[in-house]
Design an enzyme around this catalytic site. Structure first.
Site, PDB file in Angstrom:
ATOM      1  CE1 TYR A 146     -86.625 -12.730  -1.501  1.00 30.39           C
ATOM      2  CE2 TYR A 146     -88.860 -13.348  -0.910  1.00 30.39           C
ATOM      3  CZ  TYR A 146     -87.901 -12.380  -1.105  1.00 30.39           C
ATOM      4  OH  TYR A 146     -88.232 -11.073  -0.916  1.00 30.39           O
ATOM      5  CG  ASP A 227     -73.507  -1.011  -4.498  1.00 34.83           C
ATOM      6  OD1 ASP A 227     -73.523  -1.472  -5.658  1.00 34.83           O
ATOM      7  OD2 ASP A 227     -72.451  -0.858  -3.843  1.00 34.83           O
ATOM      8  CG  ASP A 251     -88.572  -8.098  -1.799  1.00 37.00           C
ATOM      9  OD1 ASP A 251     -89.747  -7.816  -2.075  1.00 37.00           O
ATOM     10  OD2 ASP A 251     -88.119  -8.119  -0.631  1.00 37.00           O
ATOM     11  CG  ASP A 255     -91.179  -2.610  -1.783  1.00 40.80           C
ATOM     12  OD1 ASP A 255     -91.923  -3.233  -2.566  1.00 40.80           O
ATOM     13  OD2 ASP A 255     -91.344  -2.621  -0.541  1.00 40.80           O
TER      14      ASP A 255
HETATM   15  C1  IPM Z   1     -93.259  -9.080  -2.692  1.00 41.67           C
HETATM   16  C2  IPM Z   1     -93.396  -9.269  -1.214  1.00 41.67           C
HETATM   17  C3  IPM Z   1     -93.073 -10.714  -0.880  1.00 41.67           C
HETATM   18  C4  IPM Z   1     -91.648 -10.972  -1.326  1.00 41.67           C
HETATM   19  C5  IPM Z   1     -93.278 -11.098   0.596  1.00 41.67           C
HETATM   20  C6  IPM Z   1     -94.700 -10.828   1.035  1.00 41.67           C
HETATM   21  C7  IPM Z   1     -92.876 -12.501   0.888  1.00 41.67           C
HETATM   22  O1  IPM Z   1     -92.567  -8.376  -0.537  1.00 41.67           O
HETATM   23  O2  IPM Z   1     -94.006  -9.732  -3.443  1.00 41.67           O
HETATM   24  O3  IPM Z   1     -92.409  -8.289  -3.100  1.00 41.67           O
HETATM   25  O4  IPM Z   1     -90.701 -10.661  -0.589  1.00 41.67           O
HETATM   26  O5  IPM Z   1     -91.467 -11.485  -2.429  1.00 41.67           O
HETATM   27 MG    MG Z   2     -91.557  -7.017  -1.768  1.00 39.61          MG
END
Ligand code: IPM
Ligand code: MG
Length: 361
Positions: A146, A227, A251, A255
Protein backbone atom coordinates in the site's frame (compact mmCIF):
# COMPACT_ATOMS: atom_id res chain seq x y z
CA UNK A 1 -13.68 11.40 32.03
CA UNK A 2 -13.63 14.21 29.42
CA UNK A 3 -12.74 13.07 25.94
CA UNK A 4 -12.42 14.87 22.64
CA UNK A 5 -13.63 12.75 19.77
CA UNK A 6 -13.06 13.63 16.13
CA UNK A 7 -15.96 12.48 13.99
CA UNK A 8 -15.67 11.70 10.30
CA UNK A 9 -19.17 10.89 9.14
CA UNK A 10 -17.94 10.16 5.65
CA UNK A 11 -19.91 9.19 2.57
CA UNK A 12 -22.82 6.93 1.65
CA UNK A 13 -24.34 5.37 4.76
CA UNK A 14 -21.54 6.89 6.88
CA UNK A 15 -23.54 9.80 8.35
CA UNK A 16 -26.52 7.59 9.32
CA UNK A 17 -24.49 4.92 11.06
CA UNK A 18 -22.20 7.41 12.82
CA UNK A 19 -25.22 9.28 14.22
CA UNK A 20 -26.33 6.08 15.96
CA UNK A 21 -22.86 5.40 17.38
CA UNK A 22 -22.72 8.96 18.76
CA UNK A 23 -26.15 8.41 20.28
CA UNK A 24 -24.81 5.32 22.05
CA UNK A 25 -21.68 7.18 23.24
CA UNK A 26 -23.90 9.94 24.64
CA UNK A 27 -25.99 7.33 26.43
CA UNK A 28 -22.81 5.84 27.92
CA UNK A 29 -21.63 9.31 28.99
CA UNK A 30 -24.95 9.90 30.72
CA UNK A 31 -25.10 6.48 32.40
CA UNK A 32 -21.48 6.44 33.60
CA UNK A 33 -20.82 10.14 34.22
CA UNK A 34 -18.42 10.97 31.39
CA UNK A 35 -18.36 13.84 28.95
CA UNK A 36 -17.57 13.38 25.29
CA UNK A 37 -17.22 16.33 22.94
CA UNK A 38 -17.26 15.95 19.18
CA UNK A 39 -15.49 17.77 16.38
CA UNK A 40 -16.80 17.12 12.89
CA UNK A 41 -14.03 16.42 10.39
CA UNK A 42 -14.22 15.98 6.63
CA UNK A 43 -12.43 13.17 4.82
CA UNK A 44 -13.04 11.19 1.66
CA UNK A 45 -15.71 12.20 -0.85
CA UNK A 46 -17.23 14.82 1.44
CA UNK A 47 -13.83 16.50 1.68
CA UNK A 48 -13.35 16.37 -2.10
CA UNK A 49 -16.68 18.15 -2.51
CA UNK A 50 -15.82 20.81 0.07
CA UNK A 51 -12.05 21.22 -0.41
CA UNK A 52 -11.12 19.54 -3.67
CA UNK A 53 -8.92 17.00 -1.88
CA UNK A 54 -9.87 13.90 0.16
CA UNK A 55 -7.77 14.91 3.19
CA UNK A 56 -6.52 18.35 4.21
CA UNK A 57 -3.61 19.11 6.51
CA UNK A 58 -6.16 20.83 8.77
CA UNK A 59 -8.22 17.63 9.14
CA UNK A 60 -5.07 15.70 9.93
CA UNK A 61 -4.14 18.28 12.58
CA UNK A 62 -7.61 18.20 14.12
CA UNK A 63 -7.52 14.41 14.17
CA UNK A 64 -4.14 14.55 15.93
CA UNK A 65 -5.59 16.95 18.49
CA UNK A 66 -8.41 14.52 19.33
CA UNK A 67 -8.25 11.66 21.82
CA UNK A 68 -9.72 9.34 19.21
CA UNK A 69 -11.54 9.50 15.89
CA UNK A 70 -14.81 7.79 15.08
CA UNK A 71 -15.41 7.29 11.40
CA UNK A 72 -18.28 6.06 9.22
CA UNK A 73 -17.19 4.95 5.81
CA UNK A 74 -15.89 6.75 2.77
CA UNK A 75 -16.09 6.44 -0.98
CA UNK A 76 -18.82 6.15 -3.59
CA UNK A 77 -19.83 4.05 -6.53
CA UNK A 78 -16.71 3.89 -8.71
CA UNK A 79 -18.79 3.51 -11.90
CA UNK A 80 -20.92 6.59 -11.41
CA UNK A 81 -19.34 8.94 -8.89
CA UNK A 82 -17.33 11.90 -10.22
CA UNK A 83 -14.80 11.28 -7.42
CA UNK A 84 -13.49 8.35 -9.46
CA UNK A 85 -12.76 10.48 -12.48
CA UNK A 86 -10.01 12.17 -10.45
CA UNK A 87 -6.39 11.03 -10.33
CA UNK A 88 -5.94 8.02 -7.99
CA UNK A 89 -4.21 10.17 -5.35
CA UNK A 90 -7.19 12.55 -5.23
CA UNK A 91 -9.87 9.89 -4.75
CA UNK A 92 -11.64 9.21 -1.41
CA UNK A 93 -9.53 6.13 -0.58
CA UNK A 94 -6.34 8.20 -0.81
CA UNK A 95 -7.68 10.28 2.08
CA UNK A 96 -8.05 7.18 4.22
CA UNK A 97 -4.54 5.98 3.39
CA UNK A 98 -3.19 9.47 4.12
CA UNK A 99 -4.93 9.49 7.48
CA UNK A 100 -3.56 6.03 8.39
CA UNK A 101 -0.04 7.03 7.44
CA UNK A 102 -0.27 10.57 8.82
CA UNK A 103 -1.38 9.29 12.22
CA UNK A 104 1.00 6.30 12.13
CA UNK A 105 -1.89 3.87 12.63
CA UNK A 106 0.12 0.73 12.04
CA UNK A 107 -2.02 -1.74 13.98
CA UNK A 108 -5.42 -2.59 12.57
CA UNK A 109 -7.62 -4.80 14.72
CA UNK A 110 -10.51 -6.48 12.96
CA UNK A 111 -12.50 -8.84 15.15
CA UNK A 112 -14.61 -11.42 13.28
CA UNK A 113 -17.15 -13.05 15.54
CA UNK A 114 -20.00 -15.38 14.71
CA UNK A 115 -22.82 -14.36 17.06
CA UNK A 116 -24.86 -17.25 18.34
CA UNK A 117 -28.02 -15.37 17.38
CA UNK A 118 -26.80 -14.92 13.80
CA UNK A 119 -25.66 -18.44 13.03
CA UNK A 120 -28.24 -18.68 10.29
CA UNK A 121 -26.53 -15.84 8.47
CA UNK A 122 -23.26 -17.81 8.30
CA UNK A 123 -22.86 -19.15 4.76
CA UNK A 124 -20.80 -22.14 5.93
CA UNK A 125 -22.12 -25.67 6.46
CA UNK A 126 -24.18 -26.06 9.63
CA UNK A 127 -21.62 -28.34 11.29
CA UNK A 128 -18.95 -25.64 10.88
CA UNK A 129 -21.22 -22.76 11.93
CA UNK A 130 -22.32 -24.79 14.93
CA UNK A 131 -18.86 -24.52 16.48
CA UNK A 132 -18.94 -20.72 16.22
CA UNK A 133 -15.77 -18.63 16.00
CA UNK A 134 -14.21 -15.55 17.50
CA UNK A 135 -11.00 -14.32 15.91
CA UNK A 136 -9.03 -11.10 15.84
CA UNK A 137 -7.33 -10.20 12.60
CA UNK A 138 -4.30 -8.01 13.30
CA UNK A 139 -3.42 -6.32 10.06
CA UNK A 140 -0.28 -4.23 9.56
CA UNK A 141 -1.66 -0.97 8.17
CA UNK A 142 1.07 1.47 7.18
CA UNK A 143 3.56 -0.62 5.20
CA UNK A 144 3.83 -3.15 2.43
CA UNK A 145 2.33 -2.80 -1.02
CA UNK A 146 0.00 0.00 0.00
CA UNK A 147 2.83 2.40 0.75
CA UNK A 148 5.71 1.20 -1.43
CA UNK A 149 6.83 3.13 -4.49
CA UNK A 150 4.61 2.63 -7.47
CA UNK A 151 4.86 3.69 -11.06
CA UNK A 152 3.44 3.13 -14.49
CA UNK A 153 5.94 3.74 -17.27
CA UNK A 154 6.51 2.97 -20.92
CA UNK A 155 9.36 0.54 -21.54
CA UNK A 156 10.18 -0.30 -25.16
CA UNK A 157 6.69 0.63 -26.30
CA UNK A 158 5.01 -1.43 -23.57
CA UNK A 159 3.25 -0.10 -20.47
CA UNK A 160 4.80 -1.51 -17.31
CA UNK A 161 3.30 -1.01 -13.83
CA UNK A 162 5.22 -1.59 -10.63
CA UNK A 163 4.26 -1.75 -6.92
CA UNK A 164 6.93 -2.30 -4.28
CA UNK A 165 6.40 -4.48 -1.24
CA UNK A 166 8.76 -3.30 1.50
CA UNK A 167 8.88 -4.22 5.20
CA UNK A 168 11.55 -3.38 7.75
CA UNK A 169 12.22 -5.46 10.84
CA UNK A 170 11.04 -2.54 12.99
CA UNK A 171 7.68 -2.40 11.23
CA UNK A 172 7.18 -6.14 11.63
CA UNK A 173 8.29 -6.17 15.27
CA UNK A 174 5.89 -3.48 16.46
CA UNK A 175 2.81 -5.09 14.90
CA UNK A 176 3.90 -8.55 16.08
CA UNK A 177 4.22 -7.26 19.66
CA UNK A 178 0.72 -5.84 19.49
CA UNK A 179 -0.54 -9.16 18.15
CA UNK A 180 1.03 -11.13 20.99
CA UNK A 181 -0.15 -8.61 23.60
CA UNK A 182 -3.70 -9.04 22.37
CA UNK A 183 -3.35 -12.83 22.23
CA UNK A 184 -2.35 -12.74 25.92
CA UNK A 185 -5.77 -11.25 26.70
CA UNK A 186 -7.54 -13.82 24.55
CA UNK A 187 -6.96 -17.55 23.96
CA UNK A 188 -3.16 -17.18 23.64
CA UNK A 189 -2.72 -18.38 20.10
CA UNK A 190 -1.17 -16.45 17.20
CA UNK A 191 -1.36 -17.59 13.60
CA UNK A 192 1.14 -15.54 11.62
CA UNK A 193 0.18 -15.48 7.97
CA UNK A 194 2.71 -14.94 5.18
CA UNK A 195 3.88 -16.19 1.81
CA UNK A 196 7.33 -17.26 2.98
CA UNK A 197 7.58 -19.92 0.30
CA UNK A 198 7.89 -17.12 -2.28
CA UNK A 199 8.47 -13.64 -0.83
CA UNK A 200 11.55 -12.22 0.88
CA UNK A 201 9.40 -9.80 2.85
CA UNK A 202 7.50 -12.82 4.22
CA UNK A 203 10.71 -14.64 5.17
CA UNK A 204 11.75 -11.58 7.19
CA UNK A 205 8.22 -11.41 8.64
CA UNK A 206 8.48 -15.01 9.86
CA UNK A 207 11.93 -14.50 11.37
CA UNK A 208 10.98 -11.36 13.28
CA UNK A 209 7.68 -12.85 14.49
CA UNK A 210 9.63 -15.82 15.87
CA UNK A 211 11.98 -13.47 17.73
CA UNK A 212 9.05 -11.58 19.25
CA UNK A 213 7.39 -14.88 20.23
CA UNK A 214 10.32 -15.66 22.53
CA UNK A 215 9.08 -12.94 24.88
CA UNK A 216 5.64 -14.58 25.05
CA UNK A 217 6.26 -18.18 26.15
CA UNK A 218 2.58 -18.67 27.04
CA UNK A 219 1.42 -17.92 23.52
CA UNK A 220 1.33 -20.69 20.92
CA UNK A 221 2.66 -19.46 17.60
CA UNK A 222 1.97 -21.11 14.28
CA UNK A 223 2.83 -19.97 10.76
CA UNK A 224 0.43 -20.36 7.89
CA UNK A 225 0.78 -19.55 4.22
CA UNK A 226 -1.78 -17.03 3.07
CA UNK A 227 -3.39 -19.26 0.44
CA UNK A 228 -3.87 -21.99 3.01
CA UNK A 229 -5.26 -19.44 5.47
CA UNK A 230 -7.86 -18.34 2.91
CA UNK A 231 -8.91 -21.98 2.70
CA UNK A 232 -8.85 -22.65 6.45
CA UNK A 233 -11.10 -19.63 7.09
CA UNK A 234 -13.96 -21.39 5.35
CA UNK A 235 -13.01 -24.92 6.37
CA UNK A 236 -12.41 -24.48 10.10
CA UNK A 237 -12.63 -20.85 11.30
CA UNK A 238 -12.87 -21.96 14.94
CA UNK A 239 -9.14 -22.82 14.91
CA UNK A 240 -8.16 -19.11 14.84
CA UNK A 241 -7.60 -16.78 17.76
CA UNK A 242 -5.28 -13.98 16.57
CA UNK A 243 -4.33 -13.84 12.89
CA UNK A 244 -1.25 -11.65 12.46
CA UNK A 245 -0.48 -10.51 8.94
CA UNK A 246 0.80 -7.82 6.61
CA UNK A 247 -1.25 -5.09 5.00
CA UNK A 248 -2.43 -6.62 1.73
CA UNK A 249 -3.02 -10.14 3.07
CA UNK A 250 -4.94 -8.60 5.97
CA UNK A 251 -7.12 -6.58 3.62
CA UNK A 252 -8.15 -9.71 1.75
CA UNK A 253 -8.44 -12.11 4.68
CA UNK A 254 -10.46 -9.66 6.77
CA UNK A 255 -13.08 -9.36 4.03
CA UNK A 256 -13.22 -13.13 3.80
CA UNK A 257 -13.51 -13.49 7.57
CA UNK A 258 -16.28 -10.93 7.67
CA UNK A 259 -18.19 -12.74 4.97
CA UNK A 260 -18.19 -15.98 6.93
CA UNK A 261 -19.83 -14.17 9.83
CA UNK A 262 -22.58 -13.55 7.29
CA UNK A 263 -22.94 -9.91 8.19
CA UNK A 264 -20.32 -7.31 7.37
CA UNK A 265 -22.68 -4.80 9.01
CA UNK A 266 -21.67 -6.27 12.38
CA UNK A 267 -17.90 -5.94 12.21
CA UNK A 268 -15.99 -3.23 14.01
CA UNK A 269 -12.38 -2.19 13.61
CA UNK A 270 -9.73 -0.17 15.39
CA UNK A 271 -6.54 1.32 13.96
CA UNK A 272 -3.97 2.17 16.59
CA UNK A 273 -0.56 3.80 16.86
CA UNK A 274 2.02 3.72 19.67
CA UNK A 275 -0.11 5.99 21.87
CA UNK A 276 -3.66 5.59 23.13
CA UNK A 277 -4.99 7.34 20.04
CA UNK A 278 -7.05 5.29 17.62
CA UNK A 279 -9.27 5.56 14.57
CA UNK A 280 -12.44 3.49 14.88
CA UNK A 281 -14.56 2.51 11.93
CA UNK A 282 -16.87 -0.24 10.72
CA UNK A 283 -15.22 -2.84 8.48
CA UNK A 284 -17.90 -2.46 5.82
CA UNK A 285 -17.97 0.08 3.00
CA UNK A 286 -20.12 3.14 2.39
CA UNK A 287 -22.88 1.17 0.58
CA UNK A 288 -23.98 4.08 -1.63
CA UNK A 289 -26.86 1.97 -2.98
CA UNK A 290 -28.71 2.10 0.35
CA UNK A 291 -27.49 5.51 1.57
CA UNK A 292 -30.18 7.77 3.01
CA UNK A 293 -32.81 5.03 3.21
CA UNK A 294 -32.54 4.53 6.96
CA UNK A 295 -32.02 0.77 6.61
CA UNK A 296 -28.25 0.45 7.10
CA UNK A 297 -27.00 -1.60 10.04
CA UNK A 298 -25.34 0.73 12.58
CA UNK A 299 -24.06 -2.11 14.79
CA UNK A 300 -20.53 -2.27 13.32
CA UNK A 301 -20.09 1.44 14.02
CA UNK A 302 -21.57 1.11 17.49
CA UNK A 303 -19.19 -1.78 18.22
CA UNK A 304 -16.34 0.36 16.86
CA UNK A 305 -17.32 3.01 19.41
CA UNK A 306 -17.12 0.25 22.05
CA UNK A 307 -13.59 -0.53 20.88
CA UNK A 308 -12.79 3.18 21.26
CA UNK A 309 -14.00 3.09 24.86
CA UNK A 310 -11.83 0.05 25.52
CA UNK A 311 -8.60 0.77 23.64
CA UNK A 312 -8.32 4.56 23.66
CA UNK A 313 -10.12 5.46 26.90
CA UNK A 314 -9.52 2.31 29.00
CA UNK A 315 -13.24 2.25 29.80
CA UNK A 316 -13.63 -1.54 29.82
CA UNK A 317 -16.88 -1.61 31.79
CA UNK A 318 -18.50 0.89 29.45
CA UNK A 319 -17.28 -1.00 26.38
CA UNK A 320 -18.73 -4.19 27.80
CA UNK A 321 -22.03 -2.43 28.42
CA UNK A 322 -22.27 -1.49 24.75
CA UNK A 323 -21.37 -5.01 23.62
CA UNK A 324 -23.89 -6.52 26.02
CA UNK A 325 -26.57 -4.14 24.73
CA UNK A 326 -25.85 -5.31 21.17
CA UNK A 327 -26.14 -8.95 22.24
CA UNK A 328 -29.39 -8.17 24.05
CA UNK A 329 -30.95 -6.50 21.04
CA UNK A 330 -30.09 -9.54 18.90
CA UNK A 331 -31.31 -11.95 21.56
CA UNK A 332 -34.63 -10.13 21.63
CA UNK A 333 -35.04 -10.64 17.90
CA UNK A 334 -34.39 -7.17 16.46
CA UNK A 335 -32.65 -7.15 13.08
CA UNK A 336 -31.75 -4.66 10.39
CA UNK A 337 -32.45 -5.77 6.80
CA UNK A 338 -28.95 -7.18 6.19
CA UNK A 339 -29.22 -9.69 9.05
CA UNK A 340 -32.95 -10.34 8.88
CA UNK A 341 -34.17 -13.92 9.15
CA UNK A 342 -37.56 -15.60 9.52
CA UNK A 343 -39.41 -14.92 12.76
CA UNK A 344 -37.31 -11.86 13.67
CA UNK A 345 -38.47 -8.26 13.80
CA UNK A 346 -37.01 -5.95 11.14
CA UNK A 347 -36.14 -2.41 12.22
CA UNK A 348 -34.32 0.55 10.68
CA UNK A 349 -31.04 2.29 11.47
CA UNK A 350 -32.41 4.76 14.03
CA UNK A 351 -34.58 2.28 15.86
CA UNK A 352 -31.59 -0.06 16.16
CA UNK A 353 -29.58 2.77 17.76
CA UNK A 354 -32.46 3.67 20.09
CA UNK A 355 -33.00 0.07 21.16
CA UNK A 356 -29.30 -0.44 21.90
CA UNK A 357 -29.35 2.74 24.03
CA UNK A 358 -32.38 1.37 25.82
CA UNK A 359 -30.41 -1.66 27.00
CA UNK A 360 -27.63 0.48 28.52
CA UNK A 361 -28.22 0.89 32.22
C1 IPM B 1 -10.17 -1.55 4.03
C2 IPM B 1 -10.46 -0.99 2.67
C3 IPM B 1 -9.32 -0.06 2.28
C4 IPM B 1 -8.05 -0.89 2.25
C5 IPM B 1 -9.53 0.68 0.95
C6 IPM B 1 -10.81 1.50 0.97
C7 IPM B 1 -8.36 1.52 0.57
O1 IPM B 1 -10.64 -2.02 1.75
O2 IPM B 1 -10.08 -0.76 4.99
O3 IPM B 1 -10.02 -2.77 4.13
O4 IPM B 1 -7.77 -1.56 1.25
O5 IPM B 1 -7.34 -0.88 3.25
MG1 MG C 1 -10.58 -3.95 2.58
Amino acid sequence: MNMKIGVIKGDGIGPEIVDEAVKVLDRIAEAYGHSFSYTQLLMGGASIDANGVPLTEETLEQARASDAVLMGSIGGDARTSPWYRLEPEKRPEAGLLGLRKGLNLFANLRPAVLYRELKEACPLKAEIAEKGFDMMIMRELTGGLYFGNRSTVEVDGETVAKDELVYSGTEIRRIAKRGFDIAMKRRKKVTSVDKANVLDSSRLWRKVVEEVAEDYPEVTLEHMLVDNCAMQLVKDPAQFDVILTENMFGDILSDEASMVTGSIGMLASASLNETKFGLYEPSGGSAPDIAGKGIANPIATILSAAMMLRYSFDLDKEAQAVEDAVSAVLRDGYRTADIMSAGMRQIGTKEMGDRICGYIR
